[in-house]
Design a protein around this motif. Sequence first.
Motif, PDB file in Angstrom:
ATOM      1  N   VAL A 172      51.575  57.367  53.179  1.00 32.35           N
ATOM      2  CA  VAL A 172      51.052  58.571  52.525  1.00 32.35           C
ATOM      3  C   VAL A 172      50.023  58.172  51.482  1.00 32.35           C
ATOM      4  O   VAL A 172      50.305  57.386  50.573  1.00 32.35           O
ATOM      5  CB  VAL A 172      52.196  59.380  51.883  1.00 32.35           C
ATOM      6  N   ALA A 206      53.235  66.709  48.185  1.00 35.20           N
ATOM      7  CA  ALA A 206      53.406  65.919  49.405  1.00 35.20           C
ATOM      8  C   ALA A 206      52.154  66.052  50.269  1.00 35.20           C
ATOM      9  O   ALA A 206      51.216  66.794  49.941  1.00 35.20           O
ATOM     10  CB  ALA A 206      54.648  66.378  50.180  1.00 35.20           C
ATOM     11  N   LEU A 207      52.172  65.323  51.381  1.00 36.92           N
ATOM     12  CA  LEU A 207      51.100  65.369  52.370  1.00 36.92           C
ATOM     13  C   LEU A 207      51.658  65.951  53.656  1.00 36.92           C
ATOM     14  O   LEU A 207      52.732  65.562  54.105  1.00 36.92           O
ATOM     15  CB  LEU A 207      50.535  63.971  52.625  1.00 36.92           C
ATOM     16  N   LEU A 256      51.554  60.383  58.019  1.00 41.05           N
ATOM     17  CA  LEU A 256      52.817  60.314  57.299  1.00 41.05           C
ATOM     18  C   LEU A 256      53.419  58.912  57.290  1.00 41.05           C
ATOM     19  O   LEU A 256      54.444  58.700  56.642  1.00 41.05           O
ATOM     20  CB  LEU A 256      53.831  61.294  57.916  1.00 41.05           C
ATOM     21  N   ARG A 314      55.564  64.646  53.827  1.00 41.81           N
ATOM     22  CA  ARG A 314      56.157  63.418  53.294  1.00 41.81           C
ATOM     23  C   ARG A 314      55.628  63.204  51.886  1.00 41.81           C
ATOM     24  O   ARG A 314      54.411  63.258  51.642  1.00 41.81           O
ATOM     25  CB  ARG A 314      55.852  62.199  54.159  1.00 41.81           C
ATOM     26  N   PRO A 326      54.635  61.149  48.594  1.00 42.76           N
ATOM     27  CA  PRO A 326      54.252  59.780  48.243  1.00 42.76           C
ATOM     28  C   PRO A 326      55.308  59.132  47.377  1.00 42.76           C
ATOM     29  O   PRO A 326      55.928  59.789  46.535  1.00 42.76           O
ATOM     30  CB  PRO A 326      52.928  59.969  47.493  1.00 42.76           C
TER      31      PRO A 326
END
Length: 453
Positions: free
Chosen positions: A145, A161-162, A142, A402, A404
């Motif tokens: 990203v 998101a990741l 995080l 989170r 990008p």
Amino acid sequence: MSGNVLLITSVLLVAAVLVLRSKRPAWYWMTFGVVFAMVRVSFRYASVMDACGLTVPPSRLRLTWARVTNRPAPESRPPRILRIRPTRTGLVLRLKMRPGQDAFDFMASTDRLRHSFAMQGITSREIKSGVIELRMTGYDVLKRVQMPAKIDREGLRVPVALREDGEVHYRDYQEVPHALNLGATKSGKSVYQRQLVKELAPLNVALVGIDCKEGVELAPLARRFSALADNPDDAAELLEALVARMADTYHVIRHEQRISADTPDGEITADIWGLPDGLRPVPVVLLVDEVAELALFSTSAEKKRRERIITALVRLVQLGRAAGIYVEICGQRFGAELGDGITMLRAQLTGRVSHRVNDEASAKMAFGDISPDAVLATTQIPIERPGMAVAGDSSGGWVRIRTPFTTLRQAVTACNTHAHRTPALDGLTAFRPVLPDVSLVKVPAPASTPAPA
């Protein structure tokens, strides 16, 4: 002489590895870190499980057999390793639990396992009865990203998101039709919304927006929006038009059901996805940028308008899923202080995403009725990591994510590229943004600077 050359080469190699680990942790993990981690986990596995209390004592049969054969007492047994698999961000360890063990024991020991295996983070989940999967991350995914190159896109399932375990976090509108997105100023809430619009732009979906900040957030993306309201008065009429569209869609579904004794089970439907392609209306995603602007009032006329808005919103989140209308509500706060109907509206929002908030009460608005642990995780989001959030749903599960960084220019480019996909919705023509043709827009010439005296 050769010894000095070997020493200098070794020092340079170690320095290069340390620089690679600091500047490019993903490259370091794929080249060196994954090997070190697999060796470390393999050699420490039995002792770590024993130290964390994740072993079971030997059975009575084994103890009796050891006593009869005059052998040493057998040791406690750790869970059996079914598979260990490296990934681009860490390791996946699948374990078979011993009789008497519980999945909650592994969830409670993830922090001790992270420290013992020298990993960045570990999450645990139960795959099926008796099988546990530990997802380990080798570095802080995080911090910077980077979405994977291959992403599974299907239907109305878009990546936004990741996750902290290295997996992609998806927003699936057919599984979670309505969601709430909270966050303080500069927390990354608007970036999350841009990423959502950017991923929805190439799909066969109609975007409808309500931005009572004079449209400063959604107006630049207007070429991909079928309807847009930038003030509370237009928002009330737009929401009531969506309610009318929802009622018309239900009439179509009811007419096409034709339930009788000879109707096959596969042809009976209660939503738009079971309709024939020629009759299926385009799904609609409603984006509300700041819900507080719709709920605040100071005069009796504004109070009546507020009641219209909240009533229409509650109807959409209660009944809109089957009609293909999905609601995404954003705001800084979303609690009972906004007036009647807000708590009822929040109860219908299954998906919850909370970025950094300014107080614990705001975190409780998102996760107080779901998970106390998610409330604590939300209050711990650092201010220097915009875009980081806690995502959960009504089942109580939650994860750190989170988004990008998506600039407004990138979102505008995606909307302009796919502007031809913008459908015209019946009943919402009056709210269609009127924009000039891009080819006809003249760029003014720069003003000439006067010569110095």
